[in-house]
Structure formats: C-alpha cells, structure tokens
Design an enzyme around this catalytic site. Structure first.
Site, short mmCIF file in Angstrom:
data_model
loop_
_atom_site.label_atom_id
_atom_site.label_comp_id
_atom_site.label_asym_id
_atom_site.label_seq_id
_atom_site.Cartn_x
_atom_site.Cartn_y
_atom_site.Cartn_z
N GLU A 48 0.84 -1.21 0.00
CA GLU A 48 0.00 0.00 0.00
C GLU A 48 0.87 1.26 0.00
O GLU A 48 0.64 2.19 -0.78
CB GLU A 48 -0.90 0.04 1.25
CG GLU A 48 -1.87 -1.13 1.40
CD GLU A 48 -2.94 -1.18 0.32
OE1 GLU A 48 -3.07 -0.22 -0.47
OE2 GLU A 48 -3.65 -2.20 0.24
N ASN A 52 1.31 3.97 -3.00
CA ASN A 52 0.95 5.37 -2.80
C ASN A 52 2.08 6.32 -3.20
O ASN A 52 1.83 7.37 -3.82
CB ASN A 52 0.57 5.62 -1.33
CG ASN A 52 -0.85 5.17 -1.03
OD1 ASN A 52 -1.61 4.82 -1.94
ND2 ASN A 52 -1.23 5.19 0.24
N ARG A 106 -9.07 3.77 -7.56
CA ARG A 106 -8.51 3.59 -6.23
C ARG A 106 -9.66 3.37 -5.26
O ARG A 106 -10.72 3.98 -5.40
CB ARG A 106 -7.70 4.82 -5.77
CG ARG A 106 -6.55 5.21 -6.69
CD ARG A 106 -5.55 4.13 -6.91
NE ARG A 106 -4.95 3.68 -5.65
CZ ARG A 106 -4.32 2.52 -5.52
NH1 ARG A 106 -4.24 1.69 -6.54
NH2 ARG A 106 -3.79 2.18 -4.37
N1 LIG Z 1 2.72 9.13 -0.70
C1 LIG Z 1 1.68 9.96 -0.94
N2 LIG Z 1 1.88 11.16 -1.53
C2 LIG Z 1 0.86 11.98 -1.78
N3 LIG Z 1 -0.42 11.71 -1.46
C3 LIG Z 1 -0.70 10.55 -0.86
C4 LIG Z 1 0.33 9.61 -0.56
N4 LIG Z 1 -0.23 8.54 0.05
C5 LIG Z 1 -1.54 8.80 0.12
N5 LIG Z 1 -1.85 10.01 -0.41
C6 LIG Z 1 -3.19 10.63 -0.47
O1 LIG Z 1 -4.04 9.97 0.44
C7 LIG Z 1 -5.19 9.45 -0.23
C8 LIG Z 1 -5.67 8.18 0.44
O2 LIG Z 1 -4.71 7.16 0.31
P1 LIG Z 1 -5.16 5.65 0.45
O3 LIG Z 1 -5.93 5.49 1.70
O4 LIG Z 1 -3.95 4.80 0.30
O5 LIG Z 1 -6.16 5.41 -0.75
P2 LIG Z 1 -5.93 5.33 -2.33
O6 LIG Z 1 -4.50 5.02 -2.61
O7 LIG Z 1 -6.84 4.22 -2.75
O8 LIG Z 1 -6.32 6.67 -2.89
C9 LIG Z 1 -4.74 9.28 -1.65
O9 LIG Z 1 -5.82 9.24 -2.54
C10 LIG Z 1 -3.84 10.49 -1.85
O10 LIG Z 1 -4.58 11.64 -2.09
#
Ligand SMILES: Nc1ncnc2c1ncn2[C@@H]1O[C@H](COP(=O)(O)OP(=O)(O)O)[C@@H](O)[C@H]1O
Ligand SMILES: Nc1ncnc2c1ncn2[C@@H]1O[C@H](COP(=O)(O)OP(=O)(O)O)[C@@H](O)[C@H]1O
Lengths: 142, 111, 142, 111
Positions: A48, A52, A106
């Site tokens: 995950e 991300n 997502r």
């Molecule tokens: N490493 C990252 N850099 C920038 N934004 C991030 C990062 N990780 C997560 N996010 C933000 O947090 C949101 C939620 O992440 P997550 O719960 O993993 O769901 P998803 O990946 O399905 O969108 C993402 O849609 C993004 O906007």
C-alpha cells in the site's frame, strides 16, 4: 534506534517495484520466523505505502522511493518515504474510502489497510515536501 | 500474474493467478473489459483460488468492474477466495457489495 | 548509466542477509522474465560477493554492505561494495582455490563462481579501502 | 534450512533441506560433526535432493567434512543432487574428490 538487523532500499518509482518491495521485506522479516498472518499483514501494508508513493507521491512519474526496515526483538519497523507532492490534509487522506484518484479506480482503503494490519502507523507529510509513512508491527513467532 | 477467462452461458468466468496489486490490476482490468464486450457477456464471476496476494488496488479493481457491469444491467460474483487474501477480503467489507460464493458451481447457479 | 529500472540496498554485515540479498536481487531481476539457469547464476554470484563482504571485508564484524542492481534491455548490472579491509593482491585473490581463511572451510571458489556464472566481473579494491565487485549478466528471456 | 540425520549401518545419512550458504553452513557443519561422533559413524552420505540453493560455502562445507572423515578412516559420498545445485556442482569439480551417486540406495551399497 539500534536495530538487531536493518536494511534500506532505494528504488525507482516504477509499479513493477511494488512486488520487489514486498518480496524484499518479506525475505528480510522472515529472519524472525513470523506467522503467515503477520507476513501477509506486513507485505500488504508495504504494498500500500509503496504504491501510494508511486501513484500519488510521484503521479506515476520518475522519482525514488525509500524503504527502511529494521527489527529489534519482535518488533518490525518499516519506513516508506517519497520526495513527491506530499499530502495537504493528512486527516482527510487517512479516512476510509477517501481517495483523490477515483478515476484510477482507487478504493481509498490504503491507509485503512495499514492501520488495521500494523500495530502503529504514523504519516508525516507536507504539501510539496514528500511523505514519510512509519509503521510498526509486533510479530508472533511461528 | 495470469488472467484466464471463459464464457459459461452469458457469465464470463475470470480466473486470476498470482498477485493482484496496482501494477497487475491495470493489466487485469484491461483484459476483463475487453473480453466482457467481445464475448457479449452479461455477468462476471471471479474465481480467486489461485490468487497469491491482493492489496487495496485489487479491491478497487473488483469494485470498478462491479460498477461497470451494474451499469450494463449485469451482476458480479466472487468465488473460491484463497486463504492468502482472506484477511484483506474480510477487512474491506467487499462482501457487503459483491456476492461471495464458496464454489464456482454455486456462483454460476445463483447469479 | 541510465537503467530501465534500478535499486540500491544497504544492509548490515550480518550473515542472515546473504539470503535476503539473494531473494531481493532475484525478485528484482525476475521483472525481465529470465530463465531459471540465469536466475540461479545471478543468485549464486550475489551470494558469493555478499558473503565475501561480510566474512573477508568486515571479518564478521559490524559494517554495511551496499548492493546496487539495475538493468537496461537484457543486461543486468550488479555492484556489491563494502568499506572493509580491502584486498592487497587482487590477482592472487581471484585465483581458483585461493583463500585467506582456510580455517573457516572456505573453498576459495567465490571469485571463480562469479567469473564462470556472470558475463563480466571487475574487482576494485585497495588494502584498507574496501572492495567493489561489479558484475554484468546478459540474460535470456524464458 | 533443515538438517536431518540417521544411521544406516555405520553410514550417517545427512539430508539437507533448503539453502546451503555461508550462514547455514555453520549450523550444518556443527550438527553433522556432533552427530558423527555421537553415533560413532564411519562414513557420511549426503542426500541433497531437497537443497534449494548452494554456493561455494557449501562446497567448502562438503570438502571440510570429506577431509575430517578421511582422517578418521571413513568415506564421504553424495547422492540425489538436486537440479538447483547442478550448475555449481559441475563447475566446482567436487565429483573428482567426492563420489556422487544417483540414488541413496546406490550410495549406501557402494560406500
Ligand atoms: N505518498 C503519498 N503522496 C501523496 N499523497 C498521498 C500519498 N499517500 C496517500 N496520499 C493521499 O491519500 C489518499 C488516500 O490514500 P489511500 O488510503 O492509500 O487510498 P488510495 O491510494 O486508494 O487513494 C490518496 O488518494 C492520496 O490523495
Ligand atoms: N570483500 C572482500 N574484502 C576483502 N577480501 C576479500 C573480499 N572478497 C574476497 N577477498 C579475498 O579474496 C579471497 C578469495 O575469495 P573467494 O574466491 O571468494 O574465496 P573464499 O571466500 O572461499 O576465500 C578471500 O579469501 C579473501 O582473502
């Protein structure tokens, strides 16, 4: 922190490296002889956070993803870092089902997975300044 | 990762082997969407006994298919969830949205 | 060099990490879909070089082992580095059966394995200044 | 990595499962040397069908046992070399020093 054993990986922001990151962490953590359930939890959480970094942090563009993993006794510490766009509202980002990329199908469950599967999760981020995800898992020996 | 599909009445059975993550989800999605229209299928049944790993990208891919197929008036079902993915399956609450069956026969009968 | 994909690992000089290094490189290189024979050759050569860093470079004491792996088309580049004692006479060290640690039941075949299994091997070292082992393998797709 | 041993006449059969590298060689060596003296064995037969990986540390460990057992007036044989380690086996020239057999039965008969 002084770990019993420690490793650092720097990898390209390339979706092929999601599997590479999982396998590497799994191989490293297997030194502790953990249960299959713990291995699966850690593998999934690493997947995950690395995903991300690649798709949100770097928007699928070039960049480096940093993975640190160490253990001390039965505690596994994992840190995944990117120098990407960062997160503006961490609280909102961590809410279940929240995603900024619904068009990419997502699920918005990434942080929820990490929170559920690991014993502790900390997200350090700032818009424009990358993201660090720190996780700890206390493992049971198999 | 390997995706195989075959038609059983108007049900497209999708058998996925290997890891379902963000990288492989894109390939899986493309193959399914292509086969669904080419085969003029109505419903989709996912056979997941050989999935070695799945993360939330897989959840997104499954829900994505569910939404698309619902728009076409079809249904989506899942069967034979492998042990490897039970934990993420249970925590995701996917079963509240998509029907899960123990065997493929059962899924094909009930859909 | 601009690789198609690249990773760097820094790990503790700990004999448990020999397996970790092998598995990580194997997972990374498997992105190219190589034959089993090529995978085995690369795994074995990585194991030799990482083991040497741990037991010769650092004399089984604390230190860091650096592993770099990248590929471009069908060529896999691997570099294994330590900041250990270094090698005084590289030519002698690379001779089959030469070992400075016969009491540890070393076979003196490590460099010979790397030379046989990889397409190119370069050893850069100086007494007191650590060792770098660079290897290239042209793989066949399976 | 797992080492099992059993006595067949005065031949100690050593079955190794998993990887033989520098890390595991030390454990393997200790177990063999302990069992050899405890069981008052004469010869050693290595059964290597379940070895998943071996590097030159394994070669060193095998030659090390060969040298020790020779001093005791015993012999060392190897059988069932797994596919995984054939390449290093062939390049190492180990067969010139230690006798290799296709099956355990053959090794026990000939030794
Ligand atoms: N490493 C990252 N850099 C920038 N934004 C991030 C990062 N990780 C997560 N996010 C933000 O947090 C949101 C939620 O992440 P997550 O719960 O993993 O769901 P998803 O990946 O399905 O969108 C993402 O849609 C993004 O906007
Ligand atoms: N990383 C290193 N640092 C210092 N010395 C090394 C290193 N690698 C190899 N050597 C030297 O080269 C010799 C031959 O190495 P090798 O062919 O791998 O055989 P072995 O490890 O069995 O001794 C070693 O015994 C050691 O003296």
């Amino acid at each position: 922190m002084e770990f019993d054993n420690e490793m650092n990986i720097i990898m390209d922001s390339n979706s092929r490296n999601e599997a590479f990151a999982r396998v590497s962490v799994m191989s490293f953590v297997s030194q502790l002889d953990p249960t299959m359930a713990d291995i699966t939890d850690i593998k999934t959480s690493v997947s995950e956070a690395v995903t991300n970094a690649i798709i949100h942090g770097y928007n699928n563009e070039k960049g480096k993803v940093y993975l640190k993993c160490g253990y001390k006794d039965n505690n596994v510490y994992i840190e995944i870092k990117d120098d990407g766009v960062g997160i503006n509202n961490i609280k909102e980002a961590m809410e279940p089902l929240y995603t900024s990329k619904p068009e990419m199908e997502r699920s918005g469950m990434g942080f929820t997975v990490m929170q559920t599967f690991m014993d502790s999760l900390e997200v350090i981020s700032e818009e424009g300044n990358g993201t660090i995800v720190k996780m700890i898992k206390k493992i049971s020996r198999s | 990762m390997l995706v195989q599909s075959f038609l059983e009445d108007r049900n497209l059975v999708i058998k996925i082997e290997g890891d379902i993550d963000h990288h492989t989800s894109e390939e899986i999605r493309e193959k399914i969407d292509r086969d669904y229209f080419r085969e003029k299928a109505k419903n989709i049944v996912f056979e997941l006994s050989s999935v070695s790993f799945m993360d939330s990208s897989g959840i997104g891919m499954l829900i994505g298919r569910y939404k698309n197929i619902e728009k076409q008036g079809g249904q989506v079902a899942i069967c034979n969830v492998s042990e490897n993915i039970e934990r993420i399956f249970n925590m995701s609450g996917l079963q509240k949205i998509i029907k899960c069956y123990t065997t493929l026969d059962e899924a094909l009968k009930e859909i």
